[in-house]
Design a protein around this motif. Sequence first.
Motif, PDB file in Angstrom:
ATOM      1  N   LEU A  97     -10.720  -1.118  10.518  1.00 35.60           N
ATOM      2  CA  LEU A  97     -10.420  -0.335   9.330  1.00 35.60           C
ATOM      3  C   LEU A  97     -11.171  -0.857   8.110  1.00 35.60           C
ATOM      4  O   LEU A  97     -11.726  -0.074   7.324  1.00 35.60           O
ATOM      5  CB  LEU A  97      -8.911  -0.358   9.067  1.00 35.60           C
ATOM      6  N   ASP A  98     -11.213  -2.162   7.953  1.00 35.54           N
ATOM      7  CA  ASP A  98     -11.915  -2.760   6.810  1.00 35.54           C
ATOM      8  C   ASP A  98     -13.405  -2.432   6.852  1.00 35.54           C
ATOM      9  O   ASP A  98     -14.027  -2.182   5.807  1.00 35.54           O
ATOM     10  CB  ASP A  98     -11.698  -4.270   6.811  1.00 35.54           C
ATOM     11  N   GLY A 173       4.297 -11.524   7.051  1.00 37.79           N
ATOM     12  CA  GLY A 173       2.928 -12.031   7.066  1.00 37.79           C
ATOM     13  C   GLY A 173       1.911 -10.940   7.338  1.00 37.79           C
ATOM     14  O   GLY A 173       0.812 -10.937   6.759  1.00 37.79           O
ATOM     15  N   SER A 174       2.265  -9.999   8.211  1.00 37.77           N
ATOM     16  CA  SER A 174       1.356  -8.886   8.530  1.00 37.77           C
ATOM     17  C   SER A 174       1.173  -7.969   7.319  1.00 37.77           C
ATOM     18  O   SER A 174       0.059  -7.524   7.030  1.00 37.77           O
ATOM     19  CB  SER A 174       1.895  -8.084   9.714  1.00 37.77           C
ATOM     20  N   ILE A 175       2.270  -7.682   6.612  1.00 32.40           N
ATOM     21  CA  ILE A 175       2.187  -6.851   5.406  1.00 32.40           C
ATOM     22  C   ILE A 175       1.277  -7.510   4.369  1.00 32.40           C
ATOM     23  O   ILE A 175       0.407  -6.863   3.768  1.00 32.40           O
ATOM     24  CB  ILE A 175       3.589  -6.626   4.811  1.00 32.40           C
ATOM     25  N   LEU A 176       1.479  -8.811   4.166  1.00 34.26           N
ATOM     26  CA  LEU A 176       0.671  -9.539   3.193  1.00 34.26           C
ATOM     27  C   LEU A 176      -0.806  -9.557   3.604  1.00 34.26           C
ATOM     28  O   LEU A 176      -1.700  -9.402   2.763  1.00 34.26           O
ATOM     29  CB  LEU A 176       1.205 -10.966   3.049  1.00 34.26           C
ATOM     30  N   LYS A 177      -1.049  -9.722   4.890  1.00 37.71           N
ATOM     31  CA  LYS A 177      -2.425  -9.771   5.385  1.00 37.71           C
ATOM     32  C   LYS A 177      -3.128  -8.431   5.191  1.00 37.71           C
ATOM     33  O   LYS A 177      -4.282  -8.378   4.743  1.00 37.71           O
ATOM     34  CB  LYS A 177      -2.427 -10.157   6.864  1.00 37.71           C
ATOM     35  N   ILE A 178      -2.465  -7.340   5.525  1.00 38.92           N
ATOM     36  CA  ILE A 178      -3.061  -6.015   5.369  1.00 38.92           C
ATOM     37  C   ILE A 178      -3.362  -5.731   3.905  1.00 38.92           C
ATOM     38  O   ILE A 178      -4.444  -5.247   3.561  1.00 38.92           O
ATOM     39  CB  ILE A 178      -2.117  -4.940   5.951  1.00 38.92           C
ATOM     40  N   ALA A 179      -2.397  -6.034   3.027  1.00 34.35           N
ATOM     41  CA  ALA A 179      -2.593  -5.785   1.594  1.00 34.35           C
ATOM     42  C   ALA A 179      -3.703  -6.660   1.020  1.00 34.35           C
ATOM     43  O   ALA A 179      -4.427  -6.237   0.111  1.00 34.35           O
ATOM     44  CB  ALA A 179      -1.289  -6.031   0.846  1.00 34.35           C
ATOM     45  N   THR A 180      -3.860  -7.870   1.557  1.00 33.96           N
ATOM     46  CA  THR A 180      -4.901  -8.775   1.063  1.00 33.96           C
ATOM     47  C   THR A 180      -6.283  -8.327   1.507  1.00 33.96           C
ATOM     48  O   THR A 180      -7.244  -8.319   0.725  1.00 33.96           O
ATOM     49  CB  THR A 180      -4.638 -10.208   1.555  1.00 33.96           C
TER      50      THR A 180
END
Length: 211
Positions: A97-98, A173-180
């Motif tokens: 996605l990135d 942790g997954s939410i934070l990783k995706i948002a980062t």
Amino acid sequence: MSKRLKLRIAFSVCLGLFLLPILVYIGEFGIGVWSEHTKWAEMGSAFSGIYSPFIALLAFIILFRQTKSQESVYKHQFDQAYIQDVRTDLNFYLARLDSYLDVQNHQEETPRSALARFSSISEDNLLNDESQMLARQFISKHRKVIDIWIALYPLLIGLSVNKKYPYDLCYSGSILKIATVLSMSSCVSLDQIYYLSNHGIKKDELIFWSN
């Protein structure tokens, strides 16, 4: 009260209950090396009747504890394997996605730029015809982006259902990783496009926009 002290008290109580019938028997009938076979038979019959249920109960307790311990081991192994699979899939989708967000086709703006333009729309104007047209255009031009975003949701929902460790830690942790990796504004815009493209979903079911 410490755990070690509780174990000592429990052991002392069990030992006392185990020795109590012997002490009662000795006090009532005495004990010794008898020459008569019937004396030994009577003592053996008495102790057998007393201790057989006790030993059977003790064996059941030990078997039950072993079963519970084995279930705990199996659950831990399952949890770790499940979380590892989710992390692997999430990292795969997130990397794709990135990279797709920066792909430019036919001199047009990148999906990331389109998302930045979409994020400038106020929530009050999100449901008007112009916003819905922008959402449809984004989906038609960047179908892979929205498909991968939708594919992330089952992974996150699977983690969020269980509120206990280690699921809650992996979920946050997954939410934070995706948002980062993607930026919070891009995540919100993708949620909004997903919302406009799927009339069956509610805002509070979305993870990034609803927060």
